[in-house]
Scaffold this active site. Structure first.
Site, short mmCIF file in Angstrom:
data_model
loop_
_atom_site.label_atom_id
_atom_site.label_comp_id
_atom_site.label_asym_id
_atom_site.label_seq_id
_atom_site.Cartn_x
_atom_site.Cartn_y
_atom_site.Cartn_z
N HIS A 88 0.85 -1.19 0.00
CA HIS A 88 0.00 0.00 0.00
C HIS A 88 0.88 1.24 0.00
O HIS A 88 1.97 1.23 0.60
CB HIS A 88 -0.88 0.03 1.26
N TYR A 90 0.39 3.87 1.67
CA TYR A 90 0.55 4.45 3.02
C TYR A 90 1.66 3.78 3.82
O TYR A 90 2.10 4.30 4.84
CB TYR A 90 -0.77 4.41 3.81
N ALA A 118 -10.46 -5.51 0.96
CA ALA A 118 -11.44 -5.23 2.01
C ALA A 118 -11.80 -3.75 1.87
O ALA A 118 -10.92 -2.93 1.64
CB ALA A 118 -10.82 -5.50 3.38
N SER A 222 -6.30 0.83 -1.56
CA SER A 222 -5.43 0.03 -2.44
C SER A 222 -6.04 -0.09 -3.82
O SER A 222 -6.89 0.70 -4.22
CB SER A 222 -5.26 -1.37 -1.83
O1 R1P Z 1 -7.16 -2.93 0.40
P1 R1P Z 1 -6.74 -4.02 1.31
O2 R1P Z 1 -5.32 -4.40 1.10
O3 R1P Z 1 -7.66 -5.20 1.25
O4 R1P Z 1 -6.82 -3.45 2.80
C1 R1P Z 1 -7.83 -2.60 3.33
O5 R1P Z 1 -7.84 -2.85 4.71
C2 R1P Z 1 -6.92 -1.94 5.39
C3 R1P Z 1 -7.69 -1.19 6.44
O6 R1P Z 1 -8.29 -2.05 7.36
C4 R1P Z 1 -6.40 -1.00 4.31
O7 R1P Z 1 -5.14 -1.42 3.88
C5 R1P Z 1 -7.44 -1.14 3.23
O8 R1P Z 1 -6.95 -0.80 1.95
O1 HPA Z 2 -13.85 2.01 5.80
C1 HPA Z 2 -12.79 1.87 5.17
N1 HPA Z 2 -12.14 2.94 4.65
C2 HPA Z 2 -10.97 2.80 3.96
N2 HPA Z 2 -10.39 1.63 3.78
C3 HPA Z 2 -10.99 0.55 4.27
N3 HPA Z 2 -10.61 -0.74 4.22
C4 HPA Z 2 -11.54 -1.46 4.87
N4 HPA Z 2 -12.51 -0.66 5.34
C5 HPA Z 2 -12.18 0.60 4.98
#
Ligand code: R1P
Ligand code: HPA
Length: 291
Positions: A88, A90, A118, A222
């Site tokens: 990512h 970040y 997610a 992401s």
């Molecule tokens: O996008 P993935 O890698 O699934 O992860 C998601 O979950 C994390 C936040 O809980 C963040 O990294 C968001 O992008």
């Molecule tokens: O609510 C959300 N915001 C941004 N990224 C995320 N990844 C899982 N849930 C979230």
């Protein structure tokens, strides 16, 4: 953010060559596992697996729920490579590092990229545990210049100005909806627009309201950069978001999101996502053009 960092074609090639020297698998499909979705690799047969720390040129995963392993194997007659853990922006990776594996996959002969993530829902009809097939994305960092294609274009991978309309393959999207029906989970299945924000903080209420007004259905941190790089080098793309939480949009709502909760919902629904992805791969047409 070092947006000017450049990775040469040779660097991608070196990593691809190293992987080819370590495994006989020549993948046609690559799968990027979102937070808590690493089990997507579990169905692969005859696995060869590599810790990211052992792969020359690979960045390292630093986020909980992202194991940091590249797994090769056979899935329903197709050869696949699966990223158990993504990178990512970040985490401090440059966008070319974030997307590094995608070009390596291209050089390995991959034709289709499956991205999973997610995400938090903004659309009222999307509940935690639902699956949103990504119809389109809003690449917020990209819109303000944080784009993995910044810098001199590498014509060996693709054009200077790639089109992003239709970036999520229509045929694969309708196939996934059909599979959802056949698996008996059509009530979980939706299509929608994913927006990438920079993170790592979750959204403020005002930000959530803004995203909602802009037509965003689900938000995460992401996916969009990986998809931009995949489309640039001619890969077919399928994406899905597992909805892990509702994004708080009301000042009366005392709920708040955290990463542990995100991982918990991901894990609860990971078997269903695994079945969906496995069946989608099994129905894919591939050229079998080993390199
Ligand atoms: O996008 P993935 O890698 O699934 O992860 C998601 O979950 C994390 C936040 O809980 C963040 O990294 C968001 O992008
Ligand atoms: O609510 C959300 N915001 C941004 N990224 C995320 N990844 C899982 N849930 C979230």
């Amino acid at each position: 953010m070092n947006s000017k960092e450049q990775i040469s074609h040779d660097d991608y090639q070196k990593t691809a060559d190293w992987l080819k020297s370590q495994t006989k698998h020549r993948p046609q499909v690559a799968i990027i596992c979102g937070s808590g979705l690493g089990v997507l690799a579990d169905n692969l047969k005859c696995q060869d697996s590599f810790a990211y720390s052992d792969i020359p040129g690979f960045p390292q995963s630093t986020v909980q729920g992202h194991a940091g392993r590249l797994v090769f194997g056979e899935l329903k007659g197709k050869t696949c490579v699966c990223m158990q853990g993504r990178f990512h922006m970040y985490e401090g990776h440059s966008l070319c590092k974030t997307t590094f594996p995608v070009r390596v996959f291209k050089l390995l002969g991959v034709e289709t990229l499956i991205v999973t993530n997610a995400a938090g829902s903004l659309a009222d009809g999307l509940r935690p545990g639902d699956i949103m097939i990504i119809k389109d994305h809003v690449n917020f960092p990209g819109l303000v210049g944080m784009n993995p294609l910044f810098g001199p274009n590498d014509d060996k991978f693709g054009p200077r100005f790639p089109a992003m309309s239709g970036c999520y393959d229509k045929g694969l999207r309708s196939s996934a909806m059909e599979i959802g029906k056949q698996l008996g989970v059509s009530e979980l299945m939706h299509e929608g627009v994913y927006a990438m924000v920079g993170g790592p903080n979750f959204e403020s209420i005002a930000e959530a309201r803004l995203l909602h007004r802009l037509g965003v259905d689900a938000v995460g941190m992401s996916t969009a950069p990986e998809v931009v790089i995949a489309i640039h080098c001619g890969l077919k793309v399928f994406g899905l978001s597992l909805i892990t939480n509702k994004v708080v949009k009301s000042y009366e709502d005392s709920d708040s999101v955290n990463h542990e909760g995100v991982l918990e919902v991901s894990r609860l629904r990971s078997q269903t996502v695994q079945q969906l992805v496995t069946e989608l791969v099994s129905r894919m047409e591939t050229n079998n053009n080993a390199v």
